[in-house]
Structures are given as C-alpha cells and as structure tokens.
Design a protein around this motif. Structure first.
Motif, PDB file in Angstrom:
ATOM      1  N   ASN A  48      69.793  43.014  -9.641  1.00 42.18           N
ATOM      2  CA  ASN A  48      68.437  42.537  -9.938  1.00 42.18           C
ATOM      3  C   ASN A  48      67.580  42.429  -8.681  1.00 42.18           C
ATOM      4  OD1 ASN A  48      68.457  42.321 -12.743  1.00 42.18           O
ATOM      5  ND2 ASN A  48      69.381  40.279 -12.699  1.00 42.18           N
ATOM      6  N   ALA A  49      68.179  42.015  -7.583  1.00 39.38           N
ATOM      7  CA  ALA A  49      67.414  41.900  -6.337  1.00 39.38           C
ATOM      8  C   ALA A  49      66.871  43.253  -5.900  1.00 39.38           C
ATOM      9  CB  ALA A  49      68.290  41.294  -5.244  1.00 39.38           C
TER      10      ALA A  49
ATOM     11  N   ASP B 170      62.613  43.921 -17.711  1.00 34.98           N
ATOM     12  CA  ASP B 170      61.152  43.862 -17.603  1.00 34.98           C
ATOM     13  C   ASP B 170      60.683  44.296 -16.220  1.00 34.98           C
ATOM     14  OD1 ASP B 170      60.770  43.058 -20.207  1.00 34.98           O
ATOM     15  OD2 ASP B 170      60.819  40.918 -19.727  1.00 34.98           O
ATOM     16  N   ALA B 171      61.449  43.961 -15.190  1.00 34.71           N
ATOM     17  CA  ALA B 171      61.087  44.372 -13.830  1.00 34.71           C
ATOM     18  C   ALA B 171      61.101  45.885 -13.699  1.00 34.71           C
ATOM     19  CB  ALA B 171      62.036  43.741 -12.817  1.00 34.71           C
ATOM     20  N   LEU B 172      62.045  46.533 -14.349  1.00 26.79           N
ATOM     21  CA  LEU B 172      62.101  47.997 -14.305  1.00 26.79           C
ATOM     22  C   LEU B 172      60.953  48.622 -15.076  1.00 26.79           C
ATOM     23  CD1 LEU B 172      65.895  48.891 -14.609  1.00 26.79           C
ATOM     24  CD2 LEU B 172      64.336  49.515 -12.761  1.00 26.79           C
TER      25      LEU B 172
ATOM     26  N   ALA C  31      68.427  52.448 -22.880  1.00 23.41           N
ATOM     27  CA  ALA C  31      68.280  51.908 -24.233  1.00 23.41           C
ATOM     28  C   ALA C  31      67.283  50.762 -24.281  1.00 23.41           C
ATOM     29  CB  ALA C  31      69.636  51.440 -24.763  1.00 23.41           C
ATOM     30  N   GLN C  32      67.261  49.928 -23.241  1.00 25.84           N
ATOM     31  CA  GLN C  32      66.431  48.726 -23.241  1.00 25.84           C
ATOM     32  C   GLN C  32      65.012  48.964 -22.727  1.00 25.84           C
ATOM     33  OE1 GLN C  32      67.277  45.435 -24.307  1.00 25.84           O
ATOM     34  NE2 GLN C  32      68.871  46.623 -25.324  1.00 25.84           N
ATOM     35  N   THR C  33      64.816  50.033 -21.959  1.00 23.36           N
ATOM     36  CA  THR C  33      63.508  50.241 -21.325  1.00 23.36           C
ATOM     37  C   THR C  33      62.860  51.572 -21.633  1.00 23.36           C
ATOM     38  OG1 THR C  33      64.411  51.236 -19.310  1.00 23.36           O
ATOM     39  CG2 THR C  33      64.272  48.817 -19.375  1.00 23.36           C
ATOM     40  N   GLY C  34      63.654  52.584 -21.983  1.00 25.37           N
ATOM     41  CA  GLY C  34      63.127  53.938 -22.114  1.00 25.37           C
ATOM     42  C   GLY C  34      63.030  54.656 -20.790  1.00 25.37           C
TER      43      GLY C  34
END
Length: 334
Positions: free
Chosen positions: A69-70, A99-101, A123-126
């Motif tokens: 995450n960092a 969300d950061a991505l 899958a979570q962001t596209g």
C-alpha cells in the motif's frame, strides 16, 4: 478498464515482497537485479520489508499489505514490481488500497504467486496489470537471458499509447536450476518451439496466470469472472503431473474450457512427469477429451527464462494459421 501510464527514463520503480523473502535468502541475486535495472536508468525504491524475513514469508499479512500500500500510494513510484512469488500473496487482498490505484494508476507487475494480486487488482479496479518479470527472480538472471527479458519489459511498458504488438518467439529458453547465490555461468539453453493447435484467428481478453495460485482466489471477488471469448493464460512450475491433472480438471468442472475461446499454455518449469513421459499439454488434451479448443502451447510468459510480459485484461489475437500472437488494443495510457 484503466490503463496505467508508461514508464519513462528516470522513473521510480518500487519493489515489494508479498510472500517469500527473496531479499534475505538471495542477497547476491537481489543486488545484481537492482544494479541491472538501475543501469537502465530507473530509480529503485525499496519496500519496507526489504531485508526482512518471518521464516517462510517476508512478514505478517498486515505488514506485507502495508508495504504494498505504501508503494501504491507513493505518487513518485510509477511501477510496482514484486521481488519474487511464494505461496501467500492472496492473504493481502482484503487489505489493499484499491481506491488509491484508481486515483493514481501505475504499472503492477510480477508472476507466479503474484497472480493473486494481479487478478485481484484487475477485478477490483479494472486496471490492466502485467504478468511479467519479478525483480530478484528475473532481473537477477545473467546475460543474455536477463537482457532478453528486459527487452520485453521495455517494449511493453515503456512505449506509451502503443495499440499493437507482435510477440516474437525467443530463439532459446531454459529452466535449468542453479543455486542463485553461486551461479556464475549462463544456463544451458534449449531450442524454442511454440505449438499452435487450432485454425483461424481467435481474439479475446487475456486473463490468467499461474494455475496453482488461481485456486487460492477462485470463487472470490478477487478472481475476475471468466467471460465468453476470453483467452486463458495458464502456466505453473515445479509440480507433478498428478497436480496438473487435478488443476486442469478443476477448470473443466467449472466450465472454463466451455467458456474461453483459446488457451495459452506457458512452459512448465521443471515439470515432474512421474515417469510417464507425458507433458502438461498431453494432460490438457486428455482432460479436454476431444473438445475442440485452440491451444498455443510453450508460450514464454512463465517461470522460465527469458520471460515475455503479458498485459492481463488486454486484448490479444492468435492467428493459428500464421502461427502468431499479438496485442491489438492499447494497454498503456497515451
């Protein structure tokens, strides 16, 4: 679908250890890999678990998620690459900052156990993710193989807005195992061969990765749903024929082979045929039991050297008559 920006000279590449602690058990190869990418003009940013080990892993689940995450949240880091795979990358998925991505897309690349993260992020962001080299495992290899792997890395990740790319089969490959800390010579090479089993032209979304790892996210929100027409990339390493039969049968039982339009079967590193003389392709054909499904076998986006980069979520076209495979839509932002 979200496309990450291309890498530029001088960009920062962050590296992380989502499972096995390669920076600890292979320090010489780790230093060689860092020096190699730095020699290409990139700046390397170390993840917080660099030099750390908790027996079979680099750190706790929470510590490993925090490390990744960092790097995801660091606006100066434009590419995040794993040091190696392992067995437990899937444990990080519930804690990642997706969300950061979405706010700041960047290149996420790795292979093997990192399949769970690549598939989960997509899958979570596209966000298009990249099945490709890991820092220690791939860029710590010796020339000329490391240079050939880098050529694919550069072609696929450093050319913004490209909408087409024709893969070229490397002339030779290897899966020879030499101790990483004492290796001083080039590995023995074998003549390469891609097998195109099918007819006509198949075009579809590329999805997949290491077969054994996908079992750890199957049926979860982190495994993209297999859609009609998809091209399934599967490969594995150092497993026995009995495990491969079980894994391929799992896909058949789930209706995957009835859904996808083609399979790209990567080389299997150090496959143990248990004395049968049979190959992973033989097993796949037996599982299919006569079902017509086009197969490109022996593709070099896998655990062997050199390694070709494959954008997951991107569109590829396989021409079985001309024996070629290419990307047909952009996988990087302009």
């Amino acid at each position: 679908m979200i496309l990450p920006p291309a890498l530029k000279p001088g960009d920062k590449i962050g590296f992380f250890s989502p499972s096995a602690p390669a920076t600890v058990f292979a320090p010489k190869r780790f230093e060689r890999a860092k020096h190699f990418l730095e020699s290409k003009g990139f700046q390397l940013v170390a993840g917080s678990l660099t030099g750390c080990a908790d027996h079979y892993r680099s750190g706790s689940i929470q510590a490993r998620a925090a490390e990744l995450n960092a790097l995801i949240r660091d606006p100066e880091v434009r590419c995040v690459i794993s040091t190696i795979g392992g067995n437990n990358s899937n444990a990080l998925l519930p804690y990642l900052d997706f969300d950061a991505l979405k706010r700041d897309p960047k290149i996420i690349i790795g292979y093997s156990d990192v399949t769970a993260l690549l598939m989960g992020i997509y899958a979570q962001t596209g966000l298009i993710t990249f099945y490709g080299p890991a820092l220690v495992a791939s860029f710590g290899e010796l020339p000329p193989l490391v240079e050939q792997t880098y050529d694919s890395f550069f072609d696929l990740l450093c050319c913004p807005g490209t909408s087409s790319y024709q893969y070229q089969m490397p002339p030779a490959w290897t899966d020879e195992m030499i101790d990483w800390e004492t290796q001083s010579e080039v590995k023995r090479l074998s003549q390469n061969n891609w097998q195109f089993l099918g007819d006509g032209v198949i075009k579809g979304r590329v999805i997949g990765g290491t077969l054994n790892t996908m079992a750890g996210i199957w049926g979860s929100p982190y495994m993209p749903a297999i859609q009609p027409g998809d091209i399934l990339l599967i490969e594995d390493c150092m497993l026995g024929i009995e495990t491969i039969e079980r894994s391929l049968t799992h896909l058949k039982l789930c209706g995957v082979f009835e859904t996808v339009s083609a399979v790209v079967l990567g080389k299997h590193e150090l496959f143990n045929d248990r004395g049968t003389g049979r190959t992973p392709l033989d097993v796949l054909l037996e599982v299919l039991n006569g079902q017509p499904l086009p197969i490109l076998a022996g593709f070099d986006s896998c655990h062997t050297h050199p390694m070709l980069v494959t954008p997951l979520g991107a569109t590829a076209e396989i021409d079985f008559d001309r024996e070629s495979i290419r990307l047909t839509d952009p996988w990087l932002a302009k």
